[in-house]
Design a protein around this motif. Structure first.
Motif, short mmCIF file in Angstrom:
data_model
loop_
_atom_site.label_atom_id
_atom_site.label_comp_id
_atom_site.label_asym_id
_atom_site.label_seq_id
_atom_site.Cartn_x
_atom_site.Cartn_y
_atom_site.Cartn_z
N PRO A 87 35.58 51.32 15.86
CA PRO A 87 35.77 50.54 14.69
C PRO A 87 35.66 50.87 13.54
O PRO A 87 36.04 52.30 12.61
CB PRO A 87 34.20 50.20 15.89
N PRO A 88 36.55 49.74 12.43
CA PRO A 88 36.62 50.34 11.04
C PRO A 88 35.26 50.43 10.73
O PRO A 88 35.51 49.97 9.44
CB PRO A 88 38.24 49.53 11.02
N SER A 89 34.21 51.35 10.91
CA SER A 89 33.16 51.53 9.91
C SER A 89 33.07 52.59 9.05
O SER A 89 34.10 52.55 8.82
CB SER A 89 31.49 51.93 10.87
N HIS A 90 31.94 53.19 8.77
CA HIS A 90 32.26 53.74 7.81
C HIS A 90 33.22 55.10 7.67
O HIS A 90 33.85 55.54 6.88
CB HIS A 90 31.20 54.66 7.71
N LYS A 91 32.90 55.13 9.11
CA LYS A 91 34.29 56.62 9.50
C LYS A 91 35.11 56.40 10.27
O LYS A 91 34.69 55.42 11.52
CB LYS A 91 33.01 57.85 10.54
N ILE A 92 36.41 55.94 9.80
CA ILE A 92 37.22 55.42 10.78
C ILE A 92 38.76 56.29 11.23
O ILE A 92 38.86 57.47 10.65
CB ILE A 92 38.02 54.52 9.98
N ILE A 93 39.02 56.18 12.56
CA ILE A 93 39.24 57.35 13.13
C ILE A 93 41.06 56.41 12.40
O ILE A 93 41.44 55.99 13.85
CB ILE A 93 39.14 57.51 14.79
N VAL A 94 42.10 57.18 11.94
CA VAL A 94 43.44 57.07 11.99
C VAL A 94 44.32 57.57 12.28
O VAL A 94 44.28 59.16 12.22
CB VAL A 94 43.71 56.40 10.31
N ASN A 95 45.47 57.54 12.84
CA ASN A 95 46.68 58.70 14.06
C ASN A 95 45.65 59.81 14.33
O ASN A 95 45.88 61.00 14.54
CB ASN A 95 47.08 58.19 13.05
N GLY A 96 44.07 59.40 15.17
CA GLY A 96 44.18 60.28 15.26
C GLY A 96 43.12 61.68 15.13
O GLY A 96 42.04 62.88 15.25
N LYS A 97 42.63 60.79 13.89
CA LYS A 97 42.09 61.88 12.62
C LYS A 97 41.18 60.69 11.98
O LYS A 97 41.02 60.02 11.78
CB LYS A 97 43.16 62.43 11.24
N GLU A 98 39.73 61.46 11.78
CA GLU A 98 38.63 61.35 11.68
C GLU A 98 38.34 60.89 10.48
O GLU A 98 38.62 62.71 9.04
CB GLU A 98 37.40 61.24 11.98
N CYS A 99 38.55 59.92 9.39
CA CYS A 99 38.54 59.86 7.86
C CYS A 99 37.25 58.39 7.67
O CYS A 99 36.40 58.45 8.10
CB CYS A 99 39.52 59.30 7.34
N ILE A 100 36.52 58.94 6.27
CA ILE A 100 36.00 58.38 5.61
C ILE A 100 37.12 56.86 5.25
O ILE A 100 37.99 56.92 3.90
CB ILE A 100 35.26 59.36 4.72
N ASN A 101 36.30 55.89 5.08
CA ASN A 101 36.68 54.84 5.29
C ASN A 101 36.67 54.09 4.13
O ASN A 101 35.76 53.67 3.43
CB ASN A 101 36.64 53.96 6.21
N PHE A 102 37.66 54.04 3.09
CA PHE A 102 37.99 53.36 1.49
C PHE A 102 38.96 52.33 1.86
O PHE A 102 39.55 51.98 1.19
CB PHE A 102 38.40 54.34 0.57
N ALA A 103 39.51 51.64 3.28
CA ALA A 103 40.59 51.08 2.92
C ALA A 103 40.07 49.27 3.70
O ALA A 103 40.09 48.27 3.39
CB ALA A 103 41.46 51.07 3.91
N SER A 104 38.82 49.47 4.36
CA SER A 104 38.60 47.99 5.19
C SER A 104 37.45 47.05 4.20
O SER A 104 36.56 48.13 3.17
CB SER A 104 37.41 48.18 6.71
N PHE A 105 37.20 46.28 4.48
CA PHE A 105 36.62 45.47 3.82
C PHE A 105 34.89 44.68 4.23
O PHE A 105 34.80 43.87 4.69
CB PHE A 105 37.13 44.07 3.73
N ASN A 106 34.95 46.23 5.15
CA ASN A 106 33.34 46.41 5.66
C ASN A 106 32.23 46.02 4.20
O ASN A 106 31.20 47.49 4.32
CB ASN A 106 33.89 46.76 6.17
N PHE A 107 32.10 45.21 3.16
CA PHE A 107 31.14 45.40 2.02
C PHE A 107 29.97 46.21 2.48
O PHE A 107 29.80 47.39 1.46
CB PHE A 107 31.19 44.26 1.29
N LEU A 108 29.42 45.50 3.43
CA LEU A 108 27.97 45.65 3.57
C LEU A 108 27.48 46.37 4.50
O LEU A 108 26.42 46.67 5.33
CB LEU A 108 27.42 44.23 3.75
N GLY A 109 28.76 46.76 4.80
CA GLY A 109 28.12 47.41 6.84
C GLY A 109 28.09 47.57 7.84
O GLY A 109 27.17 48.21 8.22
N LEU A 110 28.30 46.18 7.84
CA LEU A 110 27.72 45.15 8.72
C LEU A 110 28.50 44.99 10.01
O LEU A 110 27.80 45.06 11.39
CB LEU A 110 27.13 43.85 8.24
N LEU A 111 29.86 46.08 10.28
CA LEU A 111 30.10 45.72 11.10
C LEU A 111 30.01 46.05 12.16
O LEU A 111 30.06 46.17 13.69
CB LEU A 111 31.76 46.42 10.88
N ASP A 112 29.67 47.59 12.43
CA ASP A 112 29.41 48.63 12.67
C ASP A 112 27.30 48.44 13.16
O ASP A 112 27.18 49.58 13.72
CB ASP A 112 29.82 49.67 13.15
#
Length: 472
Positions: A87-112
């Motif tokens: 899931p593209p939540s607060h922590k997102i795995i991009v190309n196998g690497k866990e990152c802090i998500n500053f890219a998805s429009f999950n403004f209120l953090g409700l996606l996960d």
């Protein structure tokens, strides 16, 4: 009767004799030219030349058809994308690497959010995956009606209507009301979905400079003068102003109070697209209307998608009942698309519950937007574009290379540098050949309530390091 015809004939002969010579010569030439056109062939038949079978085969072998699509470089961004796992939540795995998500429009953090996921799962077990039909053909479920009622109540309007695709919401709403011959005044920075709605309406579109109320009033005055010249035509022409509450391409707030004044002064209808401000601005997240304290009744139509703050899919329009009901018969995305999957409608209802139970979440988001805006100031070679309250800011080059391709390469290098250091950013993407006014290349930085102060500082520091290294 016969004597009358003779008298007319006598008059014609008399006029013939009295006519000047040059007039008779000109008429004679025209008559001869018409006769020639009537009896001459407009083209020459070419002699038929039969080709042998061998010649035909040689011509077929030599013929090279044009490619169905123009050739695209393998380095094109659309062919080289980052792959997300999970899931593209607060922590997102991009190309196998866990990152802090500053890219998805999950403004209120409700996606996960666990509550939202459990509600969606319960709905999935009850209704199944999809609907397999538009709203008018066994595609209306009880949760659709409940969601519409809840959205209308949340936005304090008479009625709401939901669409199964966010992009199609405003793109369907505009042509539902504005037709050929009508006039739409639109901000130059309007998003692509608004542009597609304008195109589908076939109306006469007048663009005003971004957030420039003087330029808009100039166009309105010109139209008022034109209407006074032709009052009969003016009676059947409808006039609209279409703006975004918070512009996705510039992160600017629209001057809504001034727009409302112009709406009443020049008797036009006002449509407001709030996808970026719904669930973000205002004490209760009702958007730019609540932010400015503007009465909902002053806006003829409000639209927003449910894919940002609500972390679901689809979109909605709200307003007076007679306005919204018209879309149930004329909104293309509503009438012809399969309705929103019930599990996503249930997820949106649960997200609304959370928003109503905890209105303090909007203050938290707004404070973090200000924090990110401030933290990014002074980044070498980059300028921050957008309001401090915008949840999706833009970073643009202070000095362009003069080539859009080269600018994008530099910005992409900054994104890649950050990604290697576990900060997920994204470039703002556009359809270059389709945009009416193509925005400048930029990195988009998205703010959510889940980002901590330490993570925001880390991301800002990472971007500064990347800018120093790449833009030196």
């Amino acid at each position: 009767m016969a004597s009358g015809q003779q008298w007319v004939l006598v008059e014609m002969v008399q006029a013939f004799y009295e006519a000047p010579a040059y007039h008779l010569i000109l008429e004679g030439i025209l008559i001869l030219w018409i006769i020639r056109l009537l009896f001459s062939k407009t083209y020459k038949l070419q002699e038929r030349s039969d080709l042998t079978e061998k010649e035909k085969e040689e011509l077929i072998e030599e013929w090279q058809p044009e490619p169905l699509v123009p050739p695209v470089s393998k380095d094109h961004p659309s062919l080289n994308y980052d792959v997300v796992t999970g899931p593209p939540s607060h922590k997102i795995i991009v190309n196998g690497k866990e990152c802090i998500n500053f890219a998805s429009f999950n403004f209120l953090g409700l996606l996960d959010n666990e509550r939202v996921k459990l509600k969606a799962l319960s709905s999935l077990k009850k209704y199944g995956v999809g609907t397999c039909g538009p709203r008018g053909f066994y595609g209306t479920f009880d949760v659709h009606l409940e969601l519409e009622e809840r959205l209308a109540r949340f936005m304090r309007t008479e009625e709401a209507i939901i669409y199964s695709y966010g992009f199609a919401t405003i793109a369907s709403a505009i042509p539902a009301y504005s037709k050929r011959g009508d006039i739409i005044f639109v901000d130059e920075a309007a998003c692509f979905s608004i542009q597609k709605g304008l195109q589908a309406s076939r109306s006469f579109v007048k663009y005003f400079k971004h957030n420039d109320m003087e330029d808009l009033e100039r166009l309105l005055k010109e139209q008022e003068i034109e209407d006074q010249r032709n009052p009969r035509k003016a009676k059947v022409i409808r006039r609209f102003i279409v703006v975004e509450g918070l512009y996705i391409n510039t992160a600017d707030l629209c001057p809504l109070p001034e727009l409302v004044k112009l709406k009443y002064r020049y008797k036009v209808r006002l449509f407001l697209e709030e996808s970026m401000s719904f669930g973000v601005l205002g004490e209760h997240g009702r958007g730019v209307t609540e932010h400015f304290g503007v009465n909902m009744d002053d806006i003829d139509l409000i639209s927003a998608n449910m894919e940002n703050a609500l972390a679901s899919i689809g979109g909605f329009c709200c307003g007076r009942s007679f306005v919204i009901d018209h879309q149930r018969l004329s909104g293309q995305g509503y009438c012809f698309s399969a309705s929103l999957p019930p599990m996503l409608a249930s997820a949106a209802i649960e997200a609304l519950d959370i928003m109503e139970e905890d209105p303090g979440i909007f203050r938290v988001l707004q404070d973090k937007c200000k924090h990110v805006h401030e933290a990014l100031q002074g980044t070498p070679g980059l300028k921050v574009v957008g309001e401090p309250l915008a949840p999706a800011l833009h970073l643009q080059l202070e000095n362009s290379t003069g080539s859009r391709t080269n600018d994008l390469k530099l910005l992409r290098a900054i994104v890649n540098y950050s990604l290697e250091r576990h900060i997920a950013l994204t470039l703002a993407r556009y359809l270059d050949k389709e945009e009416r006014f193509l925005p400048l290349p930029s990195i988009r930085v998205v703010v959510t309530v889940e980002q901590t102060q330490e993570e925001i500082e880390k991301a800002a520091q990472c971007i500064r390091e990347a800018a120093v290294k790449i833009l030196k």
